[in-house]
Design an enzyme around this catalytic site. Structure first.
Site, mmCIF file in Angstrom:
data_model
loop_
_atom_site.group_PDB
_atom_site.id
_atom_site.type_symbol
_atom_site.label_atom_id
_atom_site.label_comp_id
_atom_site.label_asym_id
_atom_site.label_seq_id
_atom_site.Cartn_x
_atom_site.Cartn_y
_atom_site.Cartn_z
ATOM 1 C CG ASP A 13 -1.885 -1.204 1.197
ATOM 2 O OD1 ASP A 13 -2.216 -1.669 0.095
ATOM 3 O OD2 ASP A 13 -2.253 -1.671 2.295
ATOM 4 C CE LYS A 16 2.322 -2.507 -4.308
ATOM 5 N NZ LYS A 16 2.119 -2.128 -2.904
ATOM 6 N N GLY A 40 -4.570 -4.355 -3.816
ATOM 7 C CA GLY A 40 -5.566 -3.327 -4.122
ATOM 8 C C GLY A 40 -4.793 -2.084 -4.498
ATOM 9 C CG HIS A 41 -2.064 -2.118 -7.022
ATOM 10 N ND1 HIS A 41 -1.175 -2.696 -7.886
ATOM 11 C CD2 HIS A 41 -1.776 -2.633 -5.802
ATOM 12 C CE1 HIS A 41 -0.383 -3.525 -7.218
ATOM 13 N NE2 HIS A 41 -0.738 -3.506 -5.953
ATOM 14 C CD GLN A 225 0.832 -8.946 -2.559
ATOM 15 O OE1 GLN A 225 1.534 -9.606 -3.300
ATOM 16 N NE2 GLN A 225 -0.421 -8.670 -2.842
ATOM 17 C CB ALA A 300 -7.186 -0.467 -1.820
HETATM 18 P P1 GDP Z 1 -0.764 0.271 -3.536
HETATM 19 O O1 GDP Z 1 -1.364 -0.977 -3.051
HETATM 20 O O2 GDP Z 1 0.713 0.342 -3.297
HETATM 21 O O3 GDP Z 1 -1.111 0.591 -4.958
HETATM 22 O O4 GDP Z 1 -1.384 1.462 -2.655
HETATM 23 P P2 GDP Z 1 -2.954 1.626 -2.273
HETATM 24 O O5 GDP Z 1 -3.685 2.089 -3.456
HETATM 25 O O6 GDP Z 1 -3.442 0.411 -1.578
HETATM 26 O O7 GDP Z 1 -2.852 2.743 -1.151
HETATM 27 C C1 GDP Z 1 -2.303 4.000 -1.421
HETATM 28 C C2 GDP Z 1 -3.365 5.086 -1.124
HETATM 29 O O8 GDP Z 1 -2.756 6.358 -1.073
HETATM 30 C C3 GDP Z 1 -4.414 5.194 -2.207
HETATM 31 O O9 GDP Z 1 -5.622 5.581 -1.617
HETATM 32 C C4 GDP Z 1 -3.882 6.307 -3.106
HETATM 33 O O10 GDP Z 1 -4.903 6.962 -3.822
HETATM 34 C C5 GDP Z 1 -3.253 7.218 -2.093
HETATM 35 N N1 GDP Z 1 -2.086 7.986 -2.531
HETATM 36 C C6 GDP Z 1 -1.079 7.608 -3.374
HETATM 37 N N2 GDP Z 1 -0.122 8.572 -3.424
HETATM 38 C C7 GDP Z 1 -0.532 9.549 -2.593
HETATM 39 C C8 GDP Z 1 0.057 10.797 -2.182
HETATM 40 O O11 GDP Z 1 1.146 11.178 -2.565
HETATM 41 N N3 GDP Z 1 -0.661 11.540 -1.264
HETATM 42 C C9 GDP Z 1 -1.863 11.142 -0.785
HETATM 43 N N4 GDP Z 1 -2.470 11.912 0.104
HETATM 44 N N5 GDP Z 1 -2.442 9.974 -1.160
HETATM 45 C C10 GDP Z 1 -1.767 9.191 -2.023
HETATM 46 P P1 IMO Z 2 -0.899 -4.211 -2.248
HETATM 47 O O1 IMO Z 2 -0.439 -4.761 -3.584
HETATM 48 C C1 IMO Z 2 -1.043 -4.612 2.077
HETATM 49 C C2 IMO Z 2 -1.008 -8.686 3.697
HETATM 50 C C3 IMO Z 2 -2.273 -9.098 4.410
HETATM 51 C C4 IMO Z 2 -1.680 -10.043 5.430
HETATM 52 C C5 IMO Z 2 -0.578 -10.746 4.659
HETATM 53 C C6 IMO Z 2 -0.981 -12.081 4.079
HETATM 54 O O2 IMO Z 2 -2.202 -3.499 -2.306
HETATM 55 O O3 IMO Z 2 0.192 -3.436 -1.597
HETATM 56 P P2 IMO Z 2 -2.505 -12.794 2.020
HETATM 57 O O4 IMO Z 2 -3.956 -12.544 1.766
HETATM 58 O O5 IMO Z 2 -1.598 -12.240 0.982
HETATM 59 O O6 IMO Z 2 -2.200 -14.228 2.338
HETATM 60 O O7 IMO Z 2 -2.211 -11.979 3.389
HETATM 61 O O8 IMO Z 2 -0.232 -9.865 3.610
HETATM 62 N N1 IMO Z 2 -1.215 -8.190 2.320
HETATM 63 C C7 IMO Z 2 -1.177 -6.894 1.973
HETATM 64 N N2 IMO Z 2 -1.049 -5.784 2.741
HETATM 65 N N3 IMO Z 2 -1.123 -4.500 0.744
HETATM 66 C C8 IMO Z 2 -1.229 -5.595 -0.036
HETATM 67 O O9 IMO Z 2 -1.200 -5.543 -1.382
HETATM 68 C C9 IMO Z 2 -1.303 -6.866 0.581
HETATM 69 N N4 IMO Z 2 -1.444 -8.125 0.120
HETATM 70 C C10 IMO Z 2 -1.357 -8.920 1.182
HETATM 71 O O10 IMO Z 2 -2.900 -7.983 5.013
HETATM 72 O O11 IMO Z 2 -1.066 -9.312 6.472
HETATM 73 MG MG MG Z 3 -2.915 -1.640 -1.821
#
Ligand code: GDP
Ligand code: IMO
Ligand code: MG
Length: 429
Positions: A13, A16, A40-41, A225, A300
């Protein structure tokens, strides 16, 4: 030109999705190479939010080829739902823009059932998985009983494999996990339906990707991840079931190692984690709640509140080393506005010793103490930042110090969720 790899340097999270969407403007092909719909991206484009679980984050750029590689585990129900939702919004207008590896393993209903039942039985020792069946699907892949996307096209073989697997899984579910058995016919019929939905996208993605590179196309490999969730190098057993480091991109996408070029490590300006396991810089007080509220730190995929804490340079330093990170994309710096001081963990202390890198032993993690460096904060909102020079002095010093501590330059700075709330500092291809 070799492929650029994007990986998470913390516990996932990091942002990415936002960064891959941004870089995809200059790419021809975007590839997921591991994990599944545990990811969840989030992409925010023109104020509209898109959350992707399986489809690569290049999909909002018409004409980009999005590939789901052999290293991914695919829940076909989720993939078909995602395709439909994107199509309803006008994306993925051409079938050729999505390619799905025939070698990717399928997540089956018994994988989800086992994942959830095991977590329930673990009680306070739960890993906190996403409950999507990721671990059990990878288990079957490695023990050689998995069913792959391409197997759906062999009617007899698929029926036999499903029957054999279901016999074993149902015995396990009933006798050991106290769950109801699953019915063969319903699963069989549903998966044949998914087969028809996925037929137009089925491909030897590795061969297509190698050909694209040979033809000079620009390729972006999208990690899921984060390094600390890597099955080998993360906080085992509180990890996911795949390799999250950059070198895994070659095997998971079907490329030779030498095809990998630049590595971009995504790091959040503070730290979050979802699920159980060690988190040395976690803030369980009002400051942690403030980060969660200001950073909108809710999963997400599952909507769970994320655990929040200070930036941990030990963790990111490890990720830089494992993946050979060339440049850091630092996200969510805007969320730290108004915090004073801002703290960074520069090392751990364990039994009187100073550690520059994380320990590997499971029993050591709960005993490490973060060593903090405090820096003065800044009050200004960073919304309008267009260059490093626009940053308040203290924010700039924070970023520069962070780069020194993790051992990699900052290649990109993100100061908001929108595509254009970004400062590019280096070419990432
Ligand atoms: P990922 O799994 O690495 O793709 O990240 P997620 O989407 O799960 O979580 C990142 C969250 O931060 C999302 O809600 C994005 O919309 C938000 N986000 C990404 N970059 C920024 C930033 O620079 N500032 C803020 N405030 N939010 C951001
Ligand atoms: P993105 O790509 C954050 C965490 C779960 C749990 C552990 C194992 O959005 O960054 P699993 O279901 O993979 O067997 O769970 O890994 N986890 C993540 N945490 N972002 C993710 O993906 C994750 N994918 C798995 O919360 O701790
Ligand atoms: Mg995510």
């Amino acid at each position: 030109m070799p492929a650029t790899v994007v990986i998470g340097t913390q516990w996932g999270d990091e942002g990415k999705g936002k960064i891959v969407d941004l870089l995809a403007a200059d790419a021809d092909v975007v590839v997921r190479f591991h994990g599944g719909n545990n990811a969840g991206h989030t992409l925010v484009v023109n104020g509209e939010k898109t959350i992707l679980n399986l489809v690569p984050a290049g999909v909002l750029h018409p004409g980009r080829v999005c590939m789901i590689g052999p290293g991914v585990v695919i829940d076909p129900e989720v993939l078909v739902g995602e395709i439909d939702a994107l199509r309803a919004r006008g994306y993925l207008a051409d079938d050729a823009w999505l390619r799905v590896s025939e070698q990717a393993h399928l997540i089956m209903p018994y994988h989800r059932a086992i994942d959830r039942a095991r977590e329930r039985l673990r009680g306070t020792e739960a890993i906190g998985t996403t409950g999507r069946g990721i671990g059990p699907a990878y288990e079957d892949k490695v023990n050689r009983s998995g069913i792959r996307v391409g197997d759906l096209f062999d009617e007899v073989g698929f029926r036999e494999a499903l029957r054999t697997n279901l016999r074993e899984k149902n015995a396990y579910l009933e006798a050991l996990l106290g769950e109801a058995p699953l019915a063969f016919d319903a699963i069989h019929e549903r998966y044949l339906g998914y087969r028809e939905r996925l037929r137009p996208f089925l491909a030897d993605t590795g061969a297509e990707l190698r050909a694209a590179l040979a033809a000079g196309r620009r390729v972006l490999l999208e990690g899921a991840q984060g390094t600390m969730l890597d099955v080998d190098h993360g906080t085992y057993p509180y990890v996911t079931s795949s390799s999250c480091v950059a070198s895994a991109a070659a095997a998971g996408a079907g490329l030779p190692a030498r095809a990998l070029g630049r590595v971009v490590g995504i790091a959040k300006a503070y730290t979050t984690r979802v699920g159980g396991g060690p988190f040395p810089t976690e803030l369980t007080d009002a400051l942690g709640e403030r980060l969660r509220a200001d950073g909108d730190e809710y999963g997400a995929t599952t909507g769970r509140p994320r655990r929040c804490g200070w930036f941990d340079a030990v963790v990111v330093r490890q990720a830089v080393a494992f993946s050979g990170v060339d440049g850091i994309a630092l996200t969510k710096l805007d969320v730290l506005s108004g915090m004073d001081p801002v703290r960074m963990c520069v090392a751990y202390e364990l039994g009187g010793r100073r550690l520059e890198l994380p320990p590997h032993a499971r029993h050591a993690w709960p005993r490490v103490k973060p060593v903090y460096e405090d820096m003065p904060g800044w009050r200004e909102s960073l919304g309008g930042t267009k260059s490093l020079d626009d940053l308040p002095g203290n924010a700039r010093r924070y970023v520069e110090r962070l780069a020194v501590l993790v051992g990699a330059p900052i290649a990109l700075l993100s100061i908001g969720a929108q595509r254009d709330q970004t400062v590019r500092l280096a070419d990432l291809f």
